[in-house]
Write an enzyme that holds these catalytic residues in place. Structure first.
Site, mmCIF file in Angstrom:
data_model
loop_
_atom_site.group_PDB
_atom_site.id
_atom_site.type_symbol
_atom_site.label_atom_id
_atom_site.label_comp_id
_atom_site.label_asym_id
_atom_site.label_seq_id
_atom_site.Cartn_x
_atom_site.Cartn_y
_atom_site.Cartn_z
ATOM 1 N N ALA A 66 0.870 -1.169 0.000
ATOM 2 C CA ALA A 66 0.000 0.000 0.000
ATOM 3 C C ALA A 66 0.910 1.223 0.000
ATOM 4 O O ALA A 66 2.054 1.144 0.459
ATOM 5 C CB ALA A 66 -0.872 -0.006 1.239
ATOM 6 N N GLY A 112 0.385 -4.836 0.875
ATOM 7 C CA GLY A 112 -0.826 -4.854 0.041
ATOM 8 C C GLY A 112 -0.614 -5.554 -1.296
ATOM 9 O O GLY A 112 -1.578 -6.062 -1.892
ATOM 10 N N GLU A 115 -0.998 -9.109 -0.489
ATOM 11 C CA GLU A 115 -2.436 -9.322 -0.241
ATOM 12 C C GLU A 115 -3.225 -9.347 -1.549
ATOM 13 O O GLU A 115 -4.172 -10.123 -1.702
ATOM 14 C CB GLU A 115 -2.970 -8.232 0.701
ATOM 15 C CG GLU A 115 -2.455 -8.415 2.112
ATOM 16 C CD GLU A 115 -2.741 -7.245 3.027
ATOM 17 O OE1 GLU A 115 -2.342 -6.114 2.678
ATOM 18 O OE2 GLU A 115 -3.351 -7.450 4.080
ATOM 19 N N GLU A 135 4.623 -5.042 7.363
ATOM 20 C CA GLU A 135 3.803 -4.073 8.115
ATOM 21 C C GLU A 135 4.264 -3.824 9.545
ATOM 22 O O GLU A 135 4.261 -2.685 10.014
ATOM 23 C CB GLU A 135 2.331 -4.529 8.140
ATOM 24 C CG GLU A 135 1.556 -4.161 6.891
ATOM 25 C CD GLU A 135 1.711 -5.186 5.779
ATOM 26 O OE1 GLU A 135 2.608 -6.035 5.854
ATOM 27 O OE2 GLU A 135 0.912 -5.119 4.823
#
Ligand code: COA
Length: 264
Positions: A66, A112, A115, A135
């Site tokens: 992200a 992300g 993911e 993260e």
């Protein structure tokens, strides 16, 4: 339609999407997430399209996470909204998409990006790919389904280890853990994707859509996957594709599927 952060093309009834922010290693900002949702929505019920392939631009990254610059000063409420809207617009959306979605992981798939790959139905990786959840290094946790999908695919023990240590794993380790189906040299990645697609494209798109619903019912709290399978199996009998598939078998010819569903 042109997108700011995506390239896309249609070829042989497949939509190939390239996430295109190479100077940011294709990091997923909110604009990219909403563009992906918009593009996928366009083809969701388009019978001419049989599958979607997602990859990253360049040779270094699939998606490096992200976009950290977007959420660095978020409040808790904004954090929750970011996570929830990601689930709704992209990650759960892809998992439940009625056509096969394949991730061609051509480099870093972090946070992300990992993911995103985990939410796709099938994953292939190039041998330079590295995957992981950094993260906790940033003081946060995976928020786009990573805590759930990594546990489902690799088991809770590995999920704890990879999330707690924030270690990146190489493509061959991801293969050993069952996280990717194939590992190939980067130059051969798309050939293998296309080889799989050639097989998938001859099958009933309607049956595939029912199978996606049934497979996704696995491992979900409060949902009896076997009961969902019974339901979806039953629905197939009302579909034209089933009539064509069985008729073609009995007539010793190849089926010609219309791919139009009464149910999905
Ligand atoms: N969000 C925002 N920008 C990112 C990013 C991310 N997740 N990942 C990479 N970038 C940007 C870098 O800031 C840099 O931008 P700049 O040139 O404007 O400074 C550019 O992409 C290139 O990255 P860089 O770090 O210089 O490349 P590298 O080869 O040295 O390292 C990584 C590659 C993937 C190891 C490193 O970029 C990294 O650790 N990225 C963050 C991964 C992460 O924590 N993801 C989870 C987010 S929740």
């Amino acid at each position: 339609m042109n997108y700011e952060n995506l390239l896309h093309r249609e070829e042989n009834r497949v939509i190939y999407i390239t996430i295109n922010r190479p100077d940011k290693l294709n990091a997923l900002n909110t604009k990219t997430i909403s563009e992906l949702n918009h593009l996928l929505e366009l083809y969701k019920f388009n019978d001419d399209i049989k599958a979607i392939v997602i990859t990253g631009s360049g040779e270094k990254a699939f998606v490096a996470g992200a976009d950290i610059s977007e959420f660095a000063d978020f409040t808790s409420e904004q954090g929750k909204m970011l996570s929830q809207s990601g689930h709704d617009l992209l990650f759960n959306y892809i998992e439940n998409y009625p056509k096969p979605v394949i991730a061609a992981i051509n480099g870093f798939a972090l946070g992300g990006g990992f993911e995103l790959a985990l939410s796709c139905h099938i994953r292939l990786a190039s041998d330079n790919a590295k995957m992981g959840f950094p993260e906790v290094t940033l003081g946060v946790i995976p928020g786009y389904g990573g805590t759930q999908r990594l546990s489902q695919l690799a088991g809770k023990g590995k999920a704890f280890e990879l999330i707690m240590t924030a270690e990146m794993i190489k493509a061959d380790e991801a293969y050993r853990l069952g996280l990717v189906n194939y590992v190939l040299p980067q130059s051969e990645l798309m050939n293998k994707v296309n080889e799989l697609l050639e097989k998938i494209k001859t099958k009933s798109p309607v049956a595939i859509a029912h199978a996606i619903i049934a497979i996704n019912a696995n491992d979900k709290d409060g949902i009896n996957g076997y009961a969902v399978e019974v339901e979806e199996f039953g629905k197939c009998f009302e579909e034209d594709d089933f009539k064509e598939g069985t008729k073609a078998f009995l007539e010793k010819r190849k089926p010609v599927f219309k791919g139009k569903s009464a149910h999905v």
